[in-house]
Design a protein around this motif. Structure first.
Motif, PDB file in Angstrom:
ATOM      1  N   TYR A 173     -13.931   4.024  -0.793  1.00  0.00           N
ATOM      2  CA  TYR A 173     -13.437   3.430   0.450  1.00  0.00           C
ATOM      3  C   TYR A 173     -11.931   3.227   0.442  1.00  0.00           C
ATOM      4  O   TYR A 173     -11.297   3.205   1.484  1.00  0.00           O
ATOM      5  N   LEU A 174     -11.386   3.037  -0.759  1.00  0.00           N
ATOM      6  CA  LEU A 174      -9.943   2.816  -0.880  1.00  0.00           C
ATOM      7  C   LEU A 174      -9.360   3.784  -1.895  1.00  0.00           C
ATOM      8  O   LEU A 174     -10.061   4.262  -2.792  1.00  0.00           O
ATOM      9  N   ARG A 175      -8.075   4.064  -1.742  1.00  0.00           N
ATOM     10  CA  ARG A 175      -7.329   4.767  -2.783  1.00  0.00           C
ATOM     11  C   ARG A 175      -6.369   3.771  -3.406  1.00  0.00           C
ATOM     12  O   ARG A 175      -5.939   2.843  -2.742  1.00  0.00           O
ATOM     13  N   VAL A 181       0.696  -0.316  -9.381  1.00  0.00           N
ATOM     14  CA  VAL A 181       1.669  -0.430  -8.297  1.00  0.00           C
ATOM     15  C   VAL A 181       1.297  -1.612  -7.401  1.00  0.00           C
ATOM     16  O   VAL A 181       0.154  -1.728  -6.971  1.00  0.00           O
ATOM     17  N   SER A 182       2.277  -2.460  -7.141  1.00  0.00           N
ATOM     18  CA  SER A 182       2.001  -3.610  -6.283  1.00  0.00           C
ATOM     19  C   SER A 182       1.621  -3.133  -4.886  1.00  0.00           C
ATOM     20  O   SER A 182       2.246  -2.222  -4.349  1.00  0.00           O
ATOM     21  N   ARG A 183       0.629  -3.734  -4.313  1.00  0.00           N
ATOM     22  CA  ARG A 183       0.150  -3.363  -2.970  1.00  0.00           C
ATOM     23  C   ARG A 183      -0.152  -1.868  -2.886  1.00  0.00           C
ATOM     24  O   ARG A 183       0.051  -1.258  -1.841  1.00  0.00           O
ATOM     25  N   GLY A 184      -0.587  -1.295  -4.014  1.00  0.00           N
ATOM     26  CA  GLY A 184      -0.771   0.162  -4.067  1.00  0.00           C
ATOM     27  C   GLY A 184      -2.094   0.626  -3.491  1.00  0.00           C
ATOM     28  O   GLY A 184      -2.672   1.599  -3.954  1.00  0.00           O
ATOM     29  N   LEU A 185      -2.569  -0.072  -2.478  1.00  0.00           N
ATOM     30  CA  LEU A 185      -3.846   0.292  -1.868  1.00  0.00           C
ATOM     31  C   LEU A 185      -3.625   1.046  -0.573  1.00  0.00           C
ATOM     32  O   LEU A 185      -2.702   0.760   0.177  1.00  0.00           O
ATOM     33  N   SER A 186      -4.490   2.007  -0.323  1.00  0.00           N
ATOM     34  CA  SER A 186      -4.464   2.647   0.985  1.00  0.00           C
ATOM     35  C   SER A 186      -5.881   3.036   1.356  1.00  0.00           C
ATOM     36  O   SER A 186      -6.759   3.130   0.506  1.00  0.00           O
ATOM     37  N   LEU A 187      -6.076   3.243   2.635  1.00  0.00           N
ATOM     38  CA  LEU A 187      -7.408   3.567   3.113  1.00  0.00           C
ATOM     39  C   LEU A 187      -7.729   5.017   2.829  1.00  0.00           C
ATOM     40  O   LEU A 187      -6.890   5.897   3.034  1.00  0.00           O
ATOM     41  N   GLY A 226       0.400   5.571   2.335  1.00  0.00           N
ATOM     42  CA  GLY A 226      -0.374   4.512   2.966  1.00  0.00           C
ATOM     43  C   GLY A 226       0.181   3.122   2.752  1.00  0.00           C
ATOM     44  O   GLY A 226      -0.371   2.156   3.260  1.00  0.00           O
ATOM     45  N   TYR A 227       1.266   2.997   1.967  1.00  0.00           N
ATOM     46  CA  TYR A 227       1.898   1.695   1.776  1.00  0.00           C
ATOM     47  C   TYR A 227       3.400   1.908   1.656  1.00  0.00           C
ATOM     48  O   TYR A 227       3.843   2.988   1.270  1.00  0.00           O
ATOM     49  N   PRO A 228       4.175   0.890   2.003  1.00  0.00           N
ATOM     50  CA  PRO A 228       5.635   1.072   2.035  1.00  0.00           C
ATOM     51  C   PRO A 228       6.228   1.112   0.625  1.00  0.00           C
ATOM     52  O   PRO A 228       5.597   0.647  -0.320  1.00  0.00           O
ATOM     53  N   PRO A 229       7.431   1.659   0.478  1.00  0.00           N
ATOM     54  CA  PRO A 229       8.088   1.694  -0.833  1.00  0.00           C
ATOM     55  C   PRO A 229       8.737   0.355  -1.163  1.00  0.00           C
ATOM     56  O   PRO A 229       8.935  -0.472  -0.279  1.00  0.00           O
ATOM     57  N   THR A 230       9.050   0.154  -2.434  1.00  0.00           N
ATOM     58  CA  THR A 230       9.833  -1.020  -2.832  1.00  0.00           C
ATOM     59  C   THR A 230      11.307  -0.696  -2.638  1.00  0.00           C
ATOM     60  O   THR A 230      11.686   0.467  -2.464  1.00  0.00           O
ATOM     61  N   VAL A 231      12.115  -1.735  -2.695  1.00  0.00           N
ATOM     62  CA  VAL A 231      13.563  -1.544  -2.576  1.00  0.00           C
ATOM     63  C   VAL A 231      14.039  -0.574  -3.661  1.00  0.00           C
ATOM     64  O   VAL A 231      14.818   0.339  -3.395  1.00  0.00           O
TER      65      VAL A 231
END
Lengths: 200, 200
Positions: free
Chosen positions: A54-56, A61-67, B22-27
């Motif tokens: 369901y997720l990748r 990686v922080s917040r490294g989730l995507s649909l 699917g998620y934004p990059p860090t600075v």
DNA sequence: ACAAATACTATACATTTGTATAGTATATAT
DNA sequence: ATATATACTATACAAATGTATAGTATTTGT
């Protein structure tokens, strides 16, 4: 693969987070949202969601989730456009469907619905012309004065709806046409018109 | 507000990152992508993009970036909707943009364009009412009788266009209004109206 | 010509963050 | 019945991360 209740709740939270904020939550934000006192509680649910497809995840990686399924499917909706609607046969019978249009949920916040190609100019003073596609939301109780799609005498029409002690009044918006009155039983309100699309 | 070259490059990178991962990059990921040796180099560009309204940021949050406008993809296009257009300032100045709408390319086959919120009822007989959003395709030669967005006397209006030996005629579609004639130099045709969207 | 904005380097720091180890308890399937 | 998956707590740690301070050089607008 099927999800458990807790996994489904976590997936919904992550989906909503991405939709509302534009970026995925951290493991700890998921934990906080559900009152977990250990980040691992959230991580294990996320692990399961990744394992079940369901997720990748980009690991480490922080917040490294995507649909796994693109959000575009969630943010836009494909609606069938019907040309003619006749009583008897179901509204969305395949032979009635002229085309499918994609509308963004942002623009027309629907869960389901359909488009209807307008025939005639009975609503011209409401800016609804022949050939326009009206976006119809079915299954909502229309209020006095709403523009609706109604099925009367084996035909679907777009009109403004009024109700007076049990009588349904369908009012055209055209200088030469007069409101029509029906017994409630003779009219079926298919849905409320929530939008209009015209191509020039 | 306009972007500098470096800011545009950074915005494009962030856009692509979100689209692909699917998620934004860090600075620091932005800094690395451009070879910056200090994270501040990237941060300052991001600060500018937030200040100029292209990005939203949750401060202090890792990867806390999101797009102010919805993502376009191959099948859909994100169009800015402007409320008022004045001569002098560029049409799509950020302060003019009311919202972004996503339209499917299938429905309106555009490469670029914008939406304009209609003011007044001068086109009511053409089914274009106050509050409607007209979809405008700029940069095409309009033909006789097309509905266009024209800039006259410091204001943008929607009218039907006719040209008679050097004179531009803008014809309202309203019983009480008469066509207006202008010297070609006094009118700028911003684009042709190719669609209309209305929300009820 | 001069002030302001732009575009960068170098270094530092407190938090945030993904992940890990070590457990307990309950539900589910074979 | 018994192994397996689910669902959590508690604590720890190295790495990642947003932000800050102190600079230099260049471009842009007036």
């Amino acid at each position: 693969m099927k999800l458990t209740k807790a996994q489904k709740r976590v997936l919904d939270f992550i989906l909503q987070h991405i939709r509302e904020r534009g970026y995925p939550p951290t493991v700890r934000e998921v934990a906080r949202a559900f009152g977990y006192r250990s980040p691992l509680s959230a991580k294990q649910h996320i692990d399961a969601l990744v394992r079940k497809g369901y997720l990748r995840r980009a690991s480490g990686v922080s917040r490294g989730l995507s649909l796994a399924m693109p959000l575009s499917n969630a943010s836009s909706l494909s609606l069938p456009v019907v040309g003619t609607i006749r009583a008897g046969s179901p509204i969305l019978a395949t032979e009635n469907i002229e085309e499918y249009i994609t509308v963004s949920r942002e623009l027309f916040p629907l869960e389901e619905g359909f488009g209807l190609r307008v025939v005639g100019d009975s609503m011209k003073d409401a800016g609804i012309l022949e050939g326009d596609i009206v976006i119809v939301r079915p299954g909502v109780e229309p209020t006095q004065g709403d523009i609706v799609v109604a099925l009367v005498e084996d035909e679907a029409t777009v009109k403004r709806l009024f109700i007076e002690d049990g009588t349904v009044i369908l009012k055209p918006e055209h200088p030469d046409m007069r409101p029509m009155r029906f017994k409630a039983a003779d009219v079926k309100i298919l849905g409320k018109v929530v939008g209009l699309i015209r191509r020039f």
